[in-house]
Design a protein around this motif. Structure first.
Motif, PDB file in Angstrom:
ATOM      1  N   THR A  48      30.866  30.453  96.915  1.00 36.29           N
ATOM      2  CA  THR A  48      31.070  31.258  95.707  1.00 36.29           C
ATOM      3  C   THR A  48      32.325  32.104  95.826  1.00 36.29           C
ATOM      4  O   THR A  48      33.102  32.225  94.881  1.00 36.29           O
ATOM      5  CB  THR A  48      29.849  32.171  95.467  1.00 36.29           C
ATOM      6  OG1 THR A  48      28.669  31.440  95.756  1.00 36.29           O
ATOM      7  CG2 THR A  48      29.810  32.657  94.046  1.00 36.29           C
TER       8      THR A  48
ATOM      9  N   HIS B   5      20.743  31.748  80.808  1.00 42.02           N
ATOM     10  CA  HIS B   5      21.797  31.977  81.791  1.00 42.02           C
ATOM     11  C   HIS B   5      22.456  30.664  82.154  1.00 42.02           C
ATOM     12  O   HIS B   5      22.666  30.370  83.315  1.00 42.02           O
ATOM     13  CB  HIS B   5      21.228  32.649  83.039  1.00 42.02           C
ATOM     14  CG  HIS B   5      20.982  34.093  82.830  1.00 42.02           C
ATOM     15  ND1 HIS B   5      21.957  35.037  82.969  1.00 42.02           N
ATOM     16  CD2 HIS B   5      19.874  34.757  82.446  1.00 42.02           C
ATOM     17  CE1 HIS B   5      21.465  36.223  82.699  1.00 42.02           C
ATOM     18  NE2 HIS B   5      20.194  36.096  82.381  1.00 42.02           N
ATOM     19  N   HIS B   7      25.334  27.759  82.633  1.00 42.13           N
ATOM     20  CA  HIS B   7      26.648  27.909  83.226  1.00 42.13           C
ATOM     21  C   HIS B   7      27.720  27.931  82.130  1.00 42.13           C
ATOM     22  O   HIS B   7      27.426  27.797  80.948  1.00 42.13           O
ATOM     23  CB  HIS B   7      26.906  26.803  84.244  1.00 42.13           C
ATOM     24  CG  HIS B   7      26.827  25.424  83.668  1.00 42.13           C
ATOM     25  ND1 HIS B   7      27.884  24.841  83.033  1.00 42.13           N
ATOM     26  CD2 HIS B   7      25.813  24.539  83.603  1.00 42.13           C
ATOM     27  CE1 HIS B   7      27.524  23.652  82.614  1.00 42.13           C
ATOM     28  NE2 HIS B   7      26.270  23.442  82.946  1.00 42.13           N
ATOM     29  N   LEU B   8      28.965  28.093  82.552  1.00 43.18           N
ATOM     30  CA  LEU B   8      30.062  28.390  81.622  1.00 43.18           C
ATOM     31  C   LEU B   8      30.184  27.376  80.478  1.00 43.18           C
ATOM     32  O   LEU B   8      30.453  27.741  79.341  1.00 43.18           O
ATOM     33  CB  LEU B   8      31.378  28.415  82.395  1.00 43.18           C
ATOM     34  CG  LEU B   8      31.486  29.524  83.439  1.00 43.18           C
ATOM     35  CD1 LEU B   8      32.714  29.325  84.295  1.00 43.18           C
ATOM     36  CD2 LEU B   8      31.513  30.868  82.754  1.00 43.18           C
ATOM     37  N   TYR B 158      24.753  32.372  92.504  1.00 49.87           N
ATOM     38  CA  TYR B 158      25.474  33.623  92.715  1.00 49.87           C
ATOM     39  C   TYR B 158      26.862  33.637  92.088  1.00 49.87           C
ATOM     40  O   TYR B 158      27.577  34.624  92.214  1.00 49.87           O
ATOM     41  CB  TYR B 158      25.569  33.932  94.217  1.00 49.87           C
ATOM     42  CG  TYR B 158      24.234  34.392  94.736  1.00 49.87           C
ATOM     43  CD1 TYR B 158      23.822  35.709  94.536  1.00 49.87           C
ATOM     44  CD2 TYR B 158      23.358  33.513  95.351  1.00 49.87           C
ATOM     45  CE1 TYR B 158      22.584  36.127  94.956  1.00 49.87           C
ATOM     46  CE2 TYR B 158      22.116  33.927  95.778  1.00 49.87           C
ATOM     47  CZ  TYR B 158      21.733  35.230  95.574  1.00 49.87           C
ATOM     48  OH  TYR B 158      20.511  35.653  95.985  1.00 49.87           O
ATOM     49  N   GLU B 160      27.876  33.873  88.971  1.00 50.99           N
ATOM     50  CA  GLU B 160      28.091  34.946  88.003  1.00 50.99           C
ATOM     51  C   GLU B 160      28.192  36.299  88.693  1.00 50.99           C
ATOM     52  O   GLU B 160      28.994  37.147  88.308  1.00 50.99           O
ATOM     53  CB  GLU B 160      26.933  34.981  87.008  1.00 50.99           C
ATOM     54  CG  GLU B 160      27.211  34.248  85.731  1.00 50.99           C
ATOM     55  CD  GLU B 160      25.992  34.205  84.852  1.00 50.99           C
ATOM     56  OE1 GLU B 160      25.777  35.178  84.135  1.00 50.99           O
ATOM     57  OE2 GLU B 160      25.254  33.218  84.920  1.00 50.99           O
ATOM     58  N   THR B 163      31.709  36.358  90.706  1.00 47.89           N
ATOM     59  CA  THR B 163      32.876  36.401  89.817  1.00 47.89           C
ATOM     60  C   THR B 163      32.847  37.674  88.965  1.00 47.89           C
ATOM     61  O   THR B 163      33.889  38.230  88.654  1.00 47.89           O
ATOM     62  CB  THR B 163      32.960  35.169  88.907  1.00 47.89           C
ATOM     63  OG1 THR B 163      31.730  35.024  88.224  1.00 47.89           O
ATOM     64  CG2 THR B 163      33.263  33.912  89.679  1.00 47.89           C
ATOM     65  N   GLY B 164      31.644  38.139  88.623  1.00 46.55           N
ATOM     66  CA  GLY B 164      31.544  39.405  87.880  1.00 46.55           C
ATOM     67  C   GLY B 164      32.073  40.550  88.722  1.00 46.55           C
ATOM     68  O   GLY B 164      32.799  41.418  88.233  1.00 46.55           O
TER      69      GLY B 164
END
Lengths: 228, 241
Positions: A48, B5, B7-8, B158, B160, B163-164
């Motif tokens: 990630t 939720h 994905h993109l 993980y 989101e 990257t958040g």
């Protein structure tokens, strides 16, 4: 440098796919020795991180930008086998969920962005660390040189694949010169970022840097049994 | 991952394409992409047939074409390369709009553009119609090594969060007058990335400890297994694969 579908012919794509499967197969076994039962959660979180780091673009000139590949970075931070697994999983998820990089080119992308940059980065890093004085200050520059060399080598390997399975009659010398010139610039960006990131992690948590572990006394994770 | 939720690239829907088993969709995507790549570049009717077939699947999925078209920007760097091809390639020259270009280069550029676009559109269709957990379950059905599926599972879960976290760090940097794209600020950027790595790694350690405390021994007794009876927090009707 995510290669899309249709860039290389089907037989080359299948051949690089086989190489990628073999490399990931070996990495799966070896990563267990680097991370024991923590492999899945740790490698997942590091993957990630590699994905997030790849989102940063740096300008290359002519209005285009390159992004971090992260092979050498991952190899120095978590070890070459776990690093290869992380980069490969990132590429897999990008191809399947973000349509970034062709499905048939997945093997090619794993070989170029994963295997080549991790292998070159790690070998160069280990070679430099072996000859340089045993001090934490040498870790970041050694990682930077590994990253610097890995990117043009990947570009060279790509040119070789293009010579075998390329679908366009472009003069190979031109391709090689253009790819090497372009990717040397990208390699400098990759080297600067890799060196600075490794340097900052070595400064804060040297125990987390796999490539710096030989400088520190072992501190294994201790799980204590507590009576109920 | 709970409902809502996705994905993109996911586009929520209930079409037959959304409901199709993920492993079959994955297999179809790989076969389709390989066939497209293996088709000789002069076989234009074949490409037209692929395009019609693919657009039929898109229509069946009821994902708006504009939604997919906007996401085809990932292809742009290679489209530029394809456009340049006629000018840099060797071979006999031909005139297009008064400019001499290479004939084989023109053919190759067009073929690259068409093959690349078909591949990207097919991948986008899979991504738009398949939840991340279903993709993972499909990979497992296709005998992708367990550890790879697990790592991908943690990554998706993980993505989101991390990257958040990075987005917030970049916002904080920008609000202090830093331009993350400028090489002058690379040291700052690198320190943030270093901090992001430490946070990701420590999060991984906490996740591992939390799993150990729940009886984890190195393999995951996971709800991703289609034969598993363990609930996974998803609506029963959502699990078709």
């Amino acid at each position: 440098m995510h290669v899309p579908d249709g860039f290389l012919d089907a037989s080359t794509s299948i051949a690089t796919g086989a190489v990628a499967v073999a490399a990931v197969g070996v990495a799966l076994r070896k990563a267990r020795t680097e991370l024991d039962d923590r492999t899945a959660p740790m490698a997942g979180l590091v993957a990630t991180f590699v994905f997030a780091a790849q989102m940063l673009n740096f300008p290359v000139g002519a209005g285009t930008s390159g992004h971090l590949m992260g092979g050498a970075l991952a190899a120095v931070l978590v070890g070459p086998w776990t690093g290869l697994l992380c980069v490969s999983v990132v590429l897999l998820v990008q191809a399947l969920l973000m349509a970034d990089g062709g499905i048939t080119a997945l093997g090619t992308n794993v070989v170029l962005i994963g295997v080549v940059t991790v292998a070159v980065g790690w070998v160069v890093f280990r070679g430099l660390v072996a000859v340089l004085p045993k001090r934490a200050a040498t870790i970041a520059p050694a990682a930077a040189v590994g990253a610097l060399l890995g990117v043009p080598v990947a570009a060279g390997v790509f040119t070789g694949l293009f010579a075998v399975g390329g679908l366009a009659p472009v003069d190979l010398g031109d391709v090689l010169v253009a790819m090497l010139a372009w990717h040397t610039v990208i390699g400098v960006g990759e080297a600067v970022i890799t060196g600075l990131v490794v340097g900052s992690v070595v400064a804060a948590r040297p125990d987390l840097v796999h490539g710096a572990r030989h400088l520190l006394p072992a501190r294994p994770l201790e799980i204590r049994e507590v009576a109920a | 991952m709970g409902a809502g939720h996705g994905h993109l690239l996911h586009y929520h829907g209930h079409s037959p394409v959304h409901r199709a088993p993920a492993h079959l969709k994955l297999l179809a995507l790989v076969v389709f992409a390989l066939v497209v790549v293996a088709t000789p570049r002069s076989a234009w009717p074949a490409y037209a047939a692929y395009a019609v077939g693919l657009l039929a699947v898109v229509a069946l999925s009821r994902v708006p074409l504009g939604y997919l078209a906007r996401r085809m920007v990932v292809e742009v760097p290679f489209a530029v390369f394809a456009v340049l091809m006629p000018f840099v390639a060797t071979g006999p020259r031909t005139e297009v709009l008064g400019v001499a270009v290479s004939q084989p280069g023109l053919d190759a550029g067009l073929a690259l553009l068409v093959k690349g676009s078909l591949g990207v559109l097919a991948s986008l269709t899979l991504a738009a119609t398949t939840e991340a957990t279903d993709v993972l379950r499909g990979l497992r059905r296709l005998r992708v090594p367990e550890l790879v599926v697990q790592i991908a599972g943690f990554m998706v879960r993980y993505l989101e969060v991390v990257t958040g976290e990075m987005g917030r760090m970049l916002t904080a940097m920008r609000s202090r007058g830093c331009d993350p794209r400028s090489p002058r600020h690379w040291p700052t950027l690198a320190r943030s990335l270093g901090a992001l790595f430490v946070r990701s790694y420590e999060r991984g350690e906490r996740v591992h400890l939390a799993m150990v405390s729940r009886g984890y021994t190195g393999t995951l007794p996971t709800g991703l297994d289609p034969r598993s009876r363990v609930g996974e927090g998803r609506a029963p009707g959502a699990r078709v694969a």
